[in-house]
Design a protein around this motif. Structure first.
Motif, mmCIF file in Angstrom:
data_model
loop_
_atom_site.group_PDB
_atom_site.id
_atom_site.type_symbol
_atom_site.label_atom_id
_atom_site.label_comp_id
_atom_site.label_asym_id
_atom_site.label_seq_id
_atom_site.Cartn_x
_atom_site.Cartn_y
_atom_site.Cartn_z
ATOM 1 N N GLY A 417 2.267 -37.214 -27.349
ATOM 2 C CA GLY A 417 2.158 -37.089 -25.901
ATOM 3 C C GLY A 417 3.315 -37.697 -25.146
ATOM 4 O O GLY A 417 3.396 -37.560 -23.923
ATOM 5 N N LYS A 418 4.241 -38.408 -25.838
ATOM 6 C CA LYS A 418 5.405 -39.001 -25.209
ATOM 7 C C LYS A 418 6.652 -38.198 -25.577
ATOM 8 O O LYS A 418 6.674 -37.484 -26.578
ATOM 9 C CB LYS A 418 5.576 -40.465 -25.634
ATOM 10 C CG LYS A 418 4.428 -41.361 -25.192
ATOM 11 C CD LYS A 418 4.371 -41.477 -23.672
ATOM 12 C CE LYS A 418 3.272 -42.441 -23.247
ATOM 13 N NZ LYS A 418 3.218 -42.584 -21.762
ATOM 14 N N ARG A 419 7.665 -38.331 -24.746
ATOM 15 C CA ARG A 419 8.870 -37.529 -24.986
ATOM 16 C C ARG A 419 10.118 -38.316 -24.631
ATOM 17 O O ARG A 419 10.074 -39.250 -23.821
ATOM 18 C CB ARG A 419 8.824 -36.252 -24.137
ATOM 19 C CG ARG A 419 8.886 -36.507 -22.637
ATOM 20 C CD ARG A 419 8.551 -35.275 -21.846
ATOM 21 N NE ARG A 419 7.175 -34.833 -22.089
ATOM 22 C CZ ARG A 419 6.628 -33.758 -21.546
ATOM 23 N NH1 ARG A 419 7.322 -33.005 -20.740
ATOM 24 N NH2 ARG A 419 5.384 -33.420 -21.805
ATOM 25 N N ASP A 420 11.265 -37.917 -25.233
ATOM 26 C CA ASP A 420 12.580 -38.444 -24.917
ATOM 27 C C ASP A 420 13.427 -37.308 -24.358
ATOM 28 O O ASP A 420 13.335 -36.166 -24.837
ATOM 29 C CB ASP A 420 13.267 -39.017 -26.161
ATOM 30 C CG ASP A 420 12.535 -40.239 -26.716
ATOM 31 O OD1 ASP A 420 11.661 -40.768 -25.997
ATOM 32 O OD2 ASP A 420 12.837 -40.646 -27.838
ATOM 33 N N VAL A 421 14.250 -37.598 -23.324
ATOM 34 C CA VAL A 421 15.118 -36.600 -22.710
ATOM 35 C C VAL A 421 16.563 -36.963 -23.053
ATOM 36 O O VAL A 421 17.040 -38.041 -22.708
ATOM 37 C CB VAL A 421 14.917 -36.539 -21.188
ATOM 38 C CG1 VAL A 421 15.860 -35.499 -20.585
ATOM 39 C CG2 VAL A 421 13.466 -36.194 -20.850
ATOM 40 N N LEU A 422 17.273 -36.040 -23.744
ATOM 41 C CA LEU A 422 18.648 -36.254 -24.201
ATOM 42 C C LEU A 422 19.555 -35.217 -23.548
ATOM 43 O O LEU A 422 19.187 -34.041 -23.438
ATOM 44 C CB LEU A 422 18.744 -36.139 -25.724
ATOM 45 C CG LEU A 422 17.721 -36.953 -26.530
ATOM 46 C CD1 LEU A 422 17.871 -36.662 -28.015
ATOM 47 C CD2 LEU A 422 17.881 -38.436 -26.255
ATOM 48 N N PHE A 436 23.936 -38.448 -24.290
ATOM 49 C CA PHE A 436 23.395 -39.577 -23.550
ATOM 50 C C PHE A 436 21.869 -39.540 -23.580
ATOM 51 O O PHE A 436 21.254 -38.476 -23.728
ATOM 52 C CB PHE A 436 23.860 -39.554 -22.087
ATOM 53 C CG PHE A 436 25.342 -39.476 -21.931
ATOM 54 C CD1 PHE A 436 26.109 -40.630 -21.940
ATOM 55 C CD2 PHE A 436 25.991 -38.253 -21.792
ATOM 56 C CE1 PHE A 436 27.481 -40.563 -21.810
ATOM 57 C CE2 PHE A 436 27.354 -38.182 -21.652
ATOM 58 C CZ PHE A 436 28.105 -39.344 -21.669
ATOM 59 N N ILE A 437 21.259 -40.723 -23.436
ATOM 60 C CA ILE A 437 19.802 -40.838 -23.324
ATOM 61 C C ILE A 437 19.455 -40.865 -21.837
ATOM 62 O O ILE A 437 19.818 -41.801 -21.124
ATOM 63 C CB ILE A 437 19.298 -42.125 -24.019
ATOM 64 C CG1 ILE A 437 19.771 -42.146 -25.472
ATOM 65 C CG2 ILE A 437 17.801 -42.221 -23.920
ATOM 66 C CD1 ILE A 437 19.519 -43.492 -26.144
ATOM 67 N N ARG A 438 18.742 -39.840 -21.346
ATOM 68 C CA ARG A 438 18.335 -39.805 -19.942
ATOM 69 C C ARG A 438 17.029 -40.531 -19.711
ATOM 70 O O ARG A 438 16.759 -41.008 -18.625
ATOM 71 C CB ARG A 438 18.211 -38.348 -19.473
ATOM 72 C CG ARG A 438 19.460 -37.539 -19.668
ATOM 73 C CD ARG A 438 20.643 -38.125 -18.923
ATOM 74 N NE ARG A 438 20.411 -38.136 -17.483
ATOM 75 C CZ ARG A 438 21.210 -38.695 -16.605
ATOM 76 N NH1 ARG A 438 22.282 -39.329 -17.035
ATOM 77 N NH2 ARG A 438 20.952 -38.651 -15.323
ATOM 78 N N GLY A 439 16.179 -40.658 -20.734
ATOM 79 C CA GLY A 439 14.906 -41.350 -20.612
ATOM 80 C C GLY A 439 14.165 -41.304 -21.925
ATOM 81 O O GLY A 439 14.309 -40.361 -22.712
#
Length: 442
Positions: A417-422, A436-439
């Motif tokens: 249910g969690k996500r990373d934005v690259l 880059f890591i946006r979040g």
């Protein structure tokens, strides 16, 4: 006199308890003074002496003996400001005594207060902990009876005592004396004479003489055709002159009349283009006032006075280049949902700019395809990858062309249910990607 080993050599352990040994209470000796000798080498840590009055002691039947300073242990180095060994530890043998009719006695080494984890190196060792105790003379003199007959002679000599521990090795003496000076080099011998150079070069052969052929005759020039009369200035173009006979030269073109004034379309004039083959494209030019509008879907409005092109409605552009300022009220990007197949993940940059990926397996190969659609040297391409956790941690092996801040790739969030934005972009047609890591953990 009784002697026993409470603790043998201990080096890499954080905590260690020796085998329990019988004390004065077990042997019911008249003397109950126990003497402890501790031998250590570069040791940092504590040694406890523990006693029990139970015949078969359990874990709660042991008590600690205060040997020095009112503390239930001996802590090495005894003087932290002046350790006797290396690395801040103590080296040597020290002794203490205590009294009591204890049945059992044991020793325990402890270094847990230092926050160490086994195996431990660089904190020295306990070589051994020994204990002695024995009888003393009774307080009241004993009256001896008559001397009996002499018994037979006993065996020669008692048993040989245990061998003492090996002493510590002294420091190594200095290496051999200094190295003698290097002798002088002998003189260099004379060089031998240089041998003769290669043999003489042969003479160059003579250049052959060839005669040039004669130039052919030029053909005759045909007569020039008549020039047609010139039309009046501003009037219609004059008639074309008569065509010369076949095979003769073409007559000169008549003079071009002056260009008429440019027409100005009235307001709301419609121009229909691009309805049949061949495909036509509008060309926008600067004007004094007013706007040029193409009434299609989407609406395209060009303001010549400000050189601004405005796009309205919904439109999809393939590879397009706009120079100047482009106003977009709303724009959409295409989202793709690629899947991991046999450890491989492919992001097709020709079909989308946002990629929604479910991380449900280890990814050993990541491919960015069609990055070469941008022009080399003066264009960039950017895209976004959303990594969705599935509840299990999986690894991603990024290609060498992907560059992360500090050369360290991020650890992808695995929580379901969690996500990373690259974010990625390239300026060299995909040879390298700035990443880059946006979040994370969103």
């Amino acid at each position: 006199m009784y002697s026993s080993v409470l603790l043998a050599t201990v080096t890499t352990e954080v905590s260690f308890t020796g085998t329990q040994q019988r004390g004065a209470g077990w042997n019911q000796s008249l003397g109950n003074t126990h003497t402890i000798a501790m031998t250590v080498q570069n040791f940092i840590g504590r040694v406890y002496i523990e006693v029990s009055l139970a015949s078969s002691p359990g874990a709660s039947d042991w008590a600690q003996v205060n040997l020095a300073g009112g503390l239930p242990y001996i802590q090495f180095p005894l003087n932290p400001a002046a350790p006797t060994g290396l690395n801040g530890g103590d080296t040597g043998t020290w002794g203490w005594s205590f009294s009591g009719n204890y049945i059992w006695v044991r020793a325990r080494m402890d270094r847990t207060y230092l926050g160490l984890t086994p195996p431990v190196f660089g904190y020295g060792s306990v070589v051994q902990v020994l204990m002695n105790f024995g009888s003393i003379a009774p307080a009241t003199p004993v009256i001896s009876g008559a001397t009996g007959l002499q018994g037979p002679t006993g065996p020669s000599g008692g048993p040989i005592g245990a061998t003492g521990s090996t002493g510590f090795t002294g420091p190594t003496g200095p290496s051999g004396g200094p190295i003698g000076a290097t002798g002088y080099s002998g003189p260099t011998g004379a060089s031998g004479p240089t041998g003769p150079a290669g043999g003489p070069r042969g003479a160059t052969g003579a250049t052959g003489i060839g005669s040039t052929g004669a130039t052919g005759f030029s053909g005759a020039t045909g007569p020039t055709g008549l020039i047609g009369p010139t039309g009046p200035s501003g009037g219609p173009i004059g008639a074309t002159g008569l065509t010369g006979p076949s095979g003769g030269p073409i007559g000169a073109t008549g003079l071009t009349g002056p260009t008429g004034s440019q027409g100005v379309p009235s307001s709301n004039t419609s121009v229909v283009i691009n309805t049949t083959s061949p495909v036509l494209y509008p060309t926008f030019v600067n004007a004094q006032s007013g706007n040029l509008q193409i009434n299609t879907n989407p609406n395209i409005l060009f303001a010549p006075s400000s050189n601004v092109l405005t796009l309205g409605g919904v439109s999809t552009f393939a590879t397009s280049t706009f120079a100047g300022l482009v106003n977009l009220s709303v724009y959409n990007e295409t989202v793709s949902n690629p899947t991991v197949s046999a450890g491989a993940l492919t992001l097709n940059l020709a079909t989308a700019t946002i990629f929604n990926v479910s991380i449900n397996a280890n990814i050993t190969s990541v491919t960015f395809s069609n990055a070469n659609t941008i022009a080399a040297g003066n264009q960039a391409m950017g895209f976004v990858m959303i990594a969705n956790g599935t509840g299990t941690s999986y690894a991603i092996v990024w290609p060498a062309s992907v560059r992360w801040p500090g050369n360290t790739a991020p650890t992808i969030t695995s929580t379901s249910g969690k996500r990373d934005v690259l974010t990625f972009f390239t300026t060299d047609q995909g040879s390298t990607y700035n990443s880059f890591i946006r979040g994370q953990n969103l």
